[in-house]
Design an enzyme around this catalytic site. Structure first.
Site, PDB file in Angstrom:
ATOM      1  CB  CYS A   1      -0.953  -0.137   1.189  1.00  0.00           C
ATOM      2  SG  CYS A   1      -1.748   1.423   1.416  1.00  0.00           S
TER       3      CYS A   1
ATOM      4  CB  CYS B   1       0.191   2.155   4.041  1.00  0.00           C
ATOM      5  SG  CYS B   1      -1.511   1.416   3.878  1.00  0.00           S
TER       6      CYS B   1
END
Length: 324
Positions: free
Chosen positions: A79, A82
């Site tokens: 991700c 993230c």
């Protein structure tokens, strides 16, 4: 563990009010137990960010949330957002110096936790306060927004649950423990505990009186003001016929008491904007004593939800327009 969504600025339905009061009582019991055992001890800044998995979730998140708000960062290696968000949260965890604990959960390795929190996409950030879970935000967020959210979280944790955070010692060994000072009991803790117990037992009159006892000595006590507003709201709706209340409100739009009663039910049911909108509209079409009665009830409902809630802020602006 099945998370319960809560508004950080106010608990407005019957089940959530009781759950919040129970969570507060459990947090106080956990702190008392920790004090009897010599305190949780100071921790190093490195211990403010921890990796958590399903096996350790109850110990590292649920149990720790009785002493400090636990912010959960759901992330994954693949991700990209993230990778932008996580370093900011980690830096802020150290900067806030124990006001919250950051728990990082890899969703790929902990699918069950992801499902239990109902996460549809990552990054997703939640908090657990005194065993109660609440969503903070999803997706990448700017640092200013993150700081504002964290400020509200630690404020609510302290005012609503008495969680003042962890003792951080920059020289402590990571993972080590030292003796931490016991949090002194406040002058009104006994009366506030009596109010919580009254609510738990369904004695709303007793809870109202207990909160009033605190406020008679300490008019600025935020916990007592919030508790009183909630207890009085629950007392007003106790035993009413919801269908009749809503029918009267629909058939009598000019009846101030009918609209006030319906607004109380709206708020208890979690329909915050509906409750506020109903009373603001009523303010706009009334004058004199009727208008003042509605305005005062609206201000009482603001207390239930909390002054920092965005819905309260917006409703205050709308009320000002209706009045002036």
């Amino acid at each position: 563990m099945q998370p319960r969504n809560m508004s950080m600025s106010g608990v407005v339905d019957l089940a959530a009010v009781k759950a919040a009061q129970e969570a507060k009582a459990k947090a106080e019991q956990a702190r008392a137990q920790a004090a009897r055992e010599g305190g949780a001890g100071a921790i190093s800044p490195a211990d403010l960010v921890i990796d958590v998995d399903e096996a350790g979730f109850e110990r590292d998140v649920l149990q720790r949330s009785a002493e400090v708000p636990v912010v959960i960062d759901f992330w994954a290696e693949w991700c990209q957002p993230c990778k932008q968000l996580s370093p900011v949260l980690e830096r802020l965890a150290v900067e806030y110096n124990g006001r919250f604990l950051l728990a990082k959960i890899d969703v790929d390795a902990n699918q069950m936790l992801m499902q239990q929190f109902g996460i549809q996409g990552i990054p997703a950030v939640f908090a657990v306060v005194a065993g109660q879970a609440l969503p903070l935000f999803q997706g990448a967020a700017g640092e200013a927004q993150i700081r504002q959210t964290l400020d509200q979280l630690v404020q609510v944790a302290e005012q609503r649950f008495g969680l003042t955070g962890l003792t951080v010692d920059p020289e402590a060994d990571p993972g080590g423990a030292q003796s931490a000072p016991e949090r002194p009991a406040g002058p009104y803790d006994g009366l506030l505990e009596a109010a919580v117990q009254a609510l738990d037992s369904g004695d709303l009159s007793g809870a109202v009186q207990a909160y009033k006892n605190v406020l008679s000595e300490d008019p600025g006590n935020e916990e007592a003001k919030l508790g009183l507003a909630q207890a009085e709201l629950l007392q007003r709706v106790q035993g009413v016929d919801p269908q009749r209340v809503r029918r009267d409100a629909a058939e009598k739009p000019a009846d101030v008491q009918a609209q006030i009663a319906a607004a109380d039910l709206d708020l208890v049911g979690g329909h915050v904007e509906d409750a506020f909108g109903r009373l603001i509209e009523t303010v706009g079409r009334t004058v004199g004593d009727d208008r003042d009665t509605v305005r005062k009830r609206l201000l009482e409902l603001f207390e239930v939800v909390g002054p920092e809630d965005p819905r309260v802020v917006a409703a205050r602006r709308a009320l000002a327009r209706a009045l002036f």
